[in-house]
Design a protein around this motif. Sequence first.
Motif, PDB file in Angstrom:
ATOM      1  N   VAL A 290      32.564  43.077  33.044  1.00  0.00           N
ATOM      2  CA  VAL A 290      32.107  41.701  33.140  1.00  0.00           C
ATOM      3  C   VAL A 290      31.670  41.541  34.590  1.00  0.00           C
ATOM      4  O   VAL A 290      32.446  41.789  35.512  1.00  0.00           O
ATOM      5  CB  VAL A 290      33.241  40.695  32.850  1.00  0.00           C
ATOM      6  N   ILE A 291      30.424  41.160  34.771  1.00  0.00           N
ATOM      7  CA  ILE A 291      29.902  40.980  36.129  1.00  0.00           C
ATOM      8  C   ILE A 291      29.381  39.556  36.239  1.00  0.00           C
ATOM      9  O   ILE A 291      28.441  39.180  35.542  1.00  0.00           O
ATOM     10  CB  ILE A 291      28.789  41.995  36.429  1.00  0.00           C
TER      11      ILE A 291
ATOM     12  N   GLY B 217      30.637  36.713  42.240  1.00  0.00           N
ATOM     13  CA  GLY B 217      31.925  36.757  42.916  1.00  0.00           C
ATOM     14  C   GLY B 217      33.047  37.440  42.167  1.00  0.00           C
ATOM     15  O   GLY B 217      34.162  37.522  42.678  1.00  0.00           O
ATOM     16  N   VAL B 218      32.780  37.937  40.947  1.00  0.00           N
ATOM     17  CA  VAL B 218      33.841  38.560  40.148  1.00  0.00           C
ATOM     18  C   VAL B 218      33.288  39.749  39.372  1.00  0.00           C
ATOM     19  O   VAL B 218      32.204  39.671  38.780  1.00  0.00           O
ATOM     20  CB  VAL B 218      34.445  37.565  39.125  1.00  0.00           C
ATOM     21  N   ARG B 219      34.040  40.835  39.380  1.00  0.00           N
ATOM     22  CA  ARG B 219      33.710  41.996  38.548  1.00  0.00           C
ATOM     23  C   ARG B 219      35.015  42.549  37.995  1.00  0.00           C
ATOM     24  O   ARG B 219      35.932  42.868  38.742  1.00  0.00           O
ATOM     25  CB  ARG B 219      32.999  43.072  39.343  1.00  0.00           C
ATOM     26  N   THR B 220      35.093  42.632  36.664  1.00  0.00           N
ATOM     27  CA  THR B 220      36.227  43.243  35.991  1.00  0.00           C
ATOM     28  C   THR B 220      35.699  44.402  35.170  1.00  0.00           C
ATOM     29  O   THR B 220      34.717  44.243  34.441  1.00  0.00           O
ATOM     30  CB  THR B 220      36.949  42.234  35.071  1.00  0.00           C
TER      31      THR B 220
ATOM     32  N   TRP C   9      41.549  50.106  34.882  1.00  0.00           N
ATOM     33  CA  TRP C   9      41.188  48.698  35.009  1.00  0.00           C
ATOM     34  C   TRP C   9      41.000  48.394  36.482  1.00  0.00           C
ATOM     35  O   TRP C   9      41.837  48.759  37.319  1.00  0.00           O
ATOM     36  CB  TRP C   9      42.298  47.820  34.440  1.00  0.00           C
ATOM     37  N   SER C  10      39.898  47.758  36.814  1.00  0.00           N
ATOM     38  CA  SER C  10      39.706  47.307  38.191  1.00  0.00           C
ATOM     39  C   SER C  10      39.150  45.895  38.156  1.00  0.00           C
ATOM     40  O   SER C  10      38.399  45.520  37.253  1.00  0.00           O
ATOM     41  CB  SER C  10      38.782  48.241  38.966  1.00  0.00           C
TER      42      SER C  10
ATOM     43  N   PRO D 179      34.534  37.235  26.794  1.00  0.00           N
ATOM     44  CA  PRO D 179      33.294  37.028  26.032  1.00  0.00           C
ATOM     45  C   PRO D 179      32.057  37.695  26.641  1.00  0.00           C
ATOM     46  O   PRO D 179      31.113  37.988  25.933  1.00  0.00           O
ATOM     47  CB  PRO D 179      33.125  35.512  25.993  1.00  0.00           C
ATOM     48  N   LYS D 180      32.079  37.967  27.942  1.00  0.00           N
ATOM     49  CA  LYS D 180      30.913  38.576  28.575  1.00  0.00           C
ATOM     50  C   LYS D 180      31.087  40.074  28.846  1.00  0.00           C
ATOM     51  O   LYS D 180      30.255  40.671  29.525  1.00  0.00           O
ATOM     52  CB  LYS D 180      30.590  37.853  29.878  1.00  0.00           C
TER      53      LYS D 180
END
Length: 128
Positions: free
Chosen positions: A64-65, A68-71, A86-87, A48-49
């Motif tokens: 998506v940031i 503690g998480v970045r996709t 994809w990372s 969603p983000k």
Amino acid sequence: MTWVLVIIAIIIFLFVSSKKEENIRVAKQGGVKHKYGTLIAYLLSSHPKMETQKLNTDSITMAVIEPGVRTEFSIRHGFESVSVFWSHHSTGYGRHRLDWTFPEFQSQEEMINEIEDDIAAYEHKLLF
């Protein structure tokens, strides 16, 4: 030595010219955002983000940031191919990366299925 420099200059010129022609061809097809619209819509809806971070003639990056998480997903059009990267980086699971290269005109639904399957298998291996 001079011949080597001339040959290198010619190779660089040919590459830059070919890349420019390829970018013009993609632009005539509506740009990377239109050309790979189904794939981009799927990736944007995967979280969603998820938001577009960067859009160029031949690439798009979505991410998506969160704390503690970045996709991140990047789609890059190449010479008659498209690559998807994809990372994922999180404080809990560390850094992870997968990538795919598909023929330019392969069904985007097939691309999506392969990406989904590979990420699910990767996450399964990571967790179990």
